[in-house]
Design a protein around this motif. Structure first.
Motif, PDB file in Angstrom:
ATOM      1  N   THR A 163     -11.079  -5.672   1.322  1.00 31.87           N
ATOM      2  CA  THR A 163     -12.500  -5.411   1.027  1.00 31.87           C
ATOM      3  C   THR A 163     -12.493  -3.885   0.818  1.00 31.87           C
ATOM      4  OG1 THR A 163     -13.147  -5.434   3.354  1.00 31.87           O
ATOM      5  CG2 THR A 163     -13.324  -7.671   1.975  1.00 31.87           C
ATOM      6  N   PRO A 164     -13.797  -3.421   0.456  1.00 30.14           N
ATOM      7  CA  PRO A 164     -14.072  -2.030   0.554  1.00 30.14           C
ATOM      8  C   PRO A 164     -14.142  -1.508   1.740  1.00 30.14           C
ATOM      9  CG  PRO A 164     -15.148  -3.054  -1.243  1.00 30.14           C
ATOM     10  CD  PRO A 164     -14.502  -4.121  -0.561  1.00 30.14           C
ATOM     11  N   GLU A 165     -14.646  -2.267   2.705  1.00 31.59           N
ATOM     12  CA  GLU A 165     -14.880  -1.948   4.061  1.00 31.59           C
ATOM     13  C   GLU A 165     -13.487  -1.621   4.668  1.00 31.59           C
ATOM     14  OE1 GLU A 165     -16.303  -4.577   2.773  1.00 31.59           O
ATOM     15  OE2 GLU A 165     -18.350  -3.788   2.490  1.00 31.59           O
ATOM     16  N   ARG A 166     -12.547  -2.389   4.340  1.00 27.34           N
ATOM     17  CA  ARG A 166     -11.160  -2.410   5.190  1.00 27.34           C
ATOM     18  C   ARG A 166     -10.643  -0.950   4.606  1.00 27.34           C
ATOM     19  NH1 ARG A 166      -8.761  -8.470   5.723  1.00 27.34           N
ATOM     20  NH2 ARG A 166     -10.377  -9.070   7.414  1.00 27.34           N
ATOM     21  N   GLU A 167     -10.693  -0.989   3.125  1.00 25.43           N
ATOM     22  CA  GLU A 167     -10.082   0.372   2.460  1.00 25.43           C
ATOM     23  C   GLU A 167     -10.806   1.423   3.213  1.00 25.43           C
ATOM     24  OE1 GLU A 167      -9.915   0.321  -1.672  1.00 25.43           O
ATOM     25  OE2 GLU A 167      -9.141  -1.646  -1.649  1.00 25.43           O
ATOM     26  N   ALA A 168     -11.970   1.591   3.376  1.00 25.12           N
ATOM     27  CA  ALA A 168     -12.663   2.787   3.993  1.00 25.12           C
ATOM     28  C   ALA A 168     -12.089   2.872   5.159  1.00 25.12           C
ATOM     29  CB  ALA A 168     -14.094   2.500   3.855  1.00 25.12           C
ATOM     30  N   ALA A 169     -12.169   2.022   5.944  1.00 23.21           N
ATOM     31  CA  ALA A 169     -11.588   2.164   7.508  1.00 23.21           C
ATOM     32  C   ALA A 169     -10.173   2.563   7.508  1.00 23.21           C
ATOM     33  CB  ALA A 169     -11.893   0.788   8.274  1.00 23.21           C
ATOM     34  N   PHE A 184      -4.543   6.535   6.688  1.00 22.10           N
ATOM     35  CA  PHE A 184      -3.624   5.403   6.105  1.00 22.10           C
ATOM     36  C   PHE A 184      -2.944   6.133   4.842  1.00 22.10           C
ATOM     37  CE2 PHE A 184      -2.104   1.960   3.519  1.00 22.10           C
ATOM     38  CZ  PHE A 184      -1.098   1.043   4.177  1.00 22.10           C
ATOM     39  N   VAL A 185      -1.613   5.833   4.732  1.00 21.23           N
ATOM     40  CA  VAL A 185      -0.939   6.726   3.384  1.00 21.23           C
ATOM     41  C   VAL A 185      -0.708   5.394   2.541  1.00 21.23           C
ATOM     42  CG1 VAL A 185       1.225   7.721   2.662  1.00 21.23           C
ATOM     43  CG2 VAL A 185       0.214   8.155   5.059  1.00 21.23           C
ATOM     44  N   TRP A 186      -1.351   5.820   1.311  1.00 22.91           N
ATOM     45  CA  TRP A 186      -1.265   4.655   0.285  1.00 22.91           C
ATOM     46  C   TRP A 186      -0.262   4.722  -0.533  1.00 22.91           C
ATOM     47  CZ3 TRP A 186      -4.895   0.879   1.105  1.00 22.91           C
ATOM     48  CH2 TRP A 186      -5.921   1.093   1.746  1.00 22.91           C
ATOM     49  N   ASP A 187       0.630   6.012  -0.706  1.00 24.38           N
ATOM     50  CA  ASP A 187       1.762   6.192  -1.564  1.00 24.38           C
ATOM     51  C   ASP A 187       2.734   6.844  -0.748  1.00 24.38           C
ATOM     52  OD1 ASP A 187       3.642   6.928  -3.261  1.00 24.38           O
ATOM     53  OD2 ASP A 187       2.256   7.652  -4.851  1.00 24.38           O
ATOM     54  N   SER A 188       3.520   6.124  -0.069  1.00 30.61           N
ATOM     55  CA  SER A 188       4.859   6.744   0.884  1.00 30.61           C
ATOM     56  C   SER A 188       5.598   7.616   0.239  1.00 30.61           C
ATOM     57  CB  SER A 188       5.128   5.630   1.835  1.00 30.61           C
ATOM     58  OG  SER A 188       6.130   4.773   0.982  1.00 30.61           O
ATOM     59  N   HIS A 189       5.803   7.115  -1.047  1.00 27.38           N
ATOM     60  CA  HIS A 189       6.961   8.032  -1.788  1.00 27.38           C
ATOM     61  C   HIS A 189       6.346   9.527  -2.081  1.00 27.38           C
ATOM     62  CE1 HIS A 189       9.719   4.893  -2.206  1.00 27.38           C
ATOM     63  NE2 HIS A 189       8.776   4.124  -2.723  1.00 27.38           N
ATOM     64  N   ALA A 190       5.054   9.532  -2.534  1.00 28.15           N
ATOM     65  CA  ALA A 190       4.306  10.763  -2.764  1.00 28.15           C
ATOM     66  C   ALA A 190       4.399  11.506  -1.445  1.00 28.15           C
ATOM     67  CB  ALA A 190       2.820  10.604  -3.393  1.00 28.15           C
ATOM     68  N   ALA A 191       3.856  10.863  -0.109  1.00 23.42           N
ATOM     69  CA  ALA A 191       3.509  11.574   1.074  1.00 23.42           C
ATOM     70  C   ALA A 191       4.837  12.056   1.145  1.00 23.42           C
ATOM     71  CB  ALA A 191       3.198  10.398   2.069  1.00 23.42           C
ATOM     72  N   SER A 192       5.894  11.510   1.221  1.00 24.81           N
ATOM     73  CA  SER A 192       7.445  11.737   1.770  1.00 24.81           C
ATOM     74  C   SER A 192       7.772  13.058   0.741  1.00 24.81           C
ATOM     75  CB  SER A 192       8.468  10.752   1.335  1.00 24.81           C
ATOM     76  OG  SER A 192       9.693  11.282   1.574  1.00 24.81           O
TER      77      SER A 192
END
Length: 137
Positions: free
Chosen positions: A1-7, A13-21
């Motif tokens: 849900t949008p609420e969980r994504e916002a939280a 929270f890292v959504w793209d671990s490859h880009a973060a690395s």
């Protein structure tokens, strides 16, 4: 849900671990460049072995991109690396743009060593381009 994504977003929270690395290693390269005055991480760099492997992988991904093969290298990443003075093709004279011109030269030109200057002698040791089997990190 949008609420969980916002939280999750709020928690960092890292959504793209490859880009973060990738960005984490780029930041390490930036620090290396500040400390050493160049971005030519040695092939064997005990202070940060992951960085030396990552640098080798960036060169490999760039080479694949030039060969129009599957690559994780993007124009944005190329620009970011160039900002640090990153050398994509150390055996071809160093300039990242010489790789494109080198494609039109005879195949055996890659065996010739780039000229060594007093400032690059110690920094270029171990930036071997041939030992590249890893994927992007």
């Amino acid at each position: 849900t949008p609420e969980r994504e916002a939280a999750l977003q709020e928690l960092g929270f890292v959504w793209d671990s490859h880009a973060a690395s990738w960005h984490e290693r780029w930041n390490e390269l930036q620090e290396f460049a500040k400390q050493h005055g160049h971005a030519n991480v040695p092939k064997h760099y005990p202070a940060n072995p992951k960085l030396s492997v990552w640098v080798k992988c960036q060169r490999r991904q760039y080479k694949l991109l030039l060969q129009k093969q599957k690559s994780n290298m993007t124009q944005d990443r190329i620009s970011k690396l160039k900002q640090l003075g990153f050398v994509f093709c150390p055996r071809r004279g160093g300039d990242s743009n010489t790789a494109v011109a080198a494609k039109s030269k005879p195949a055996d030109t890659h065996t010739k060593a780039a000229p060594v200057t007093a400032s690059s002698n110690s920094s270029m040791s171990g930036t071997d381009e041939e030992d590249e089997g890893e994927e992007e990190m």
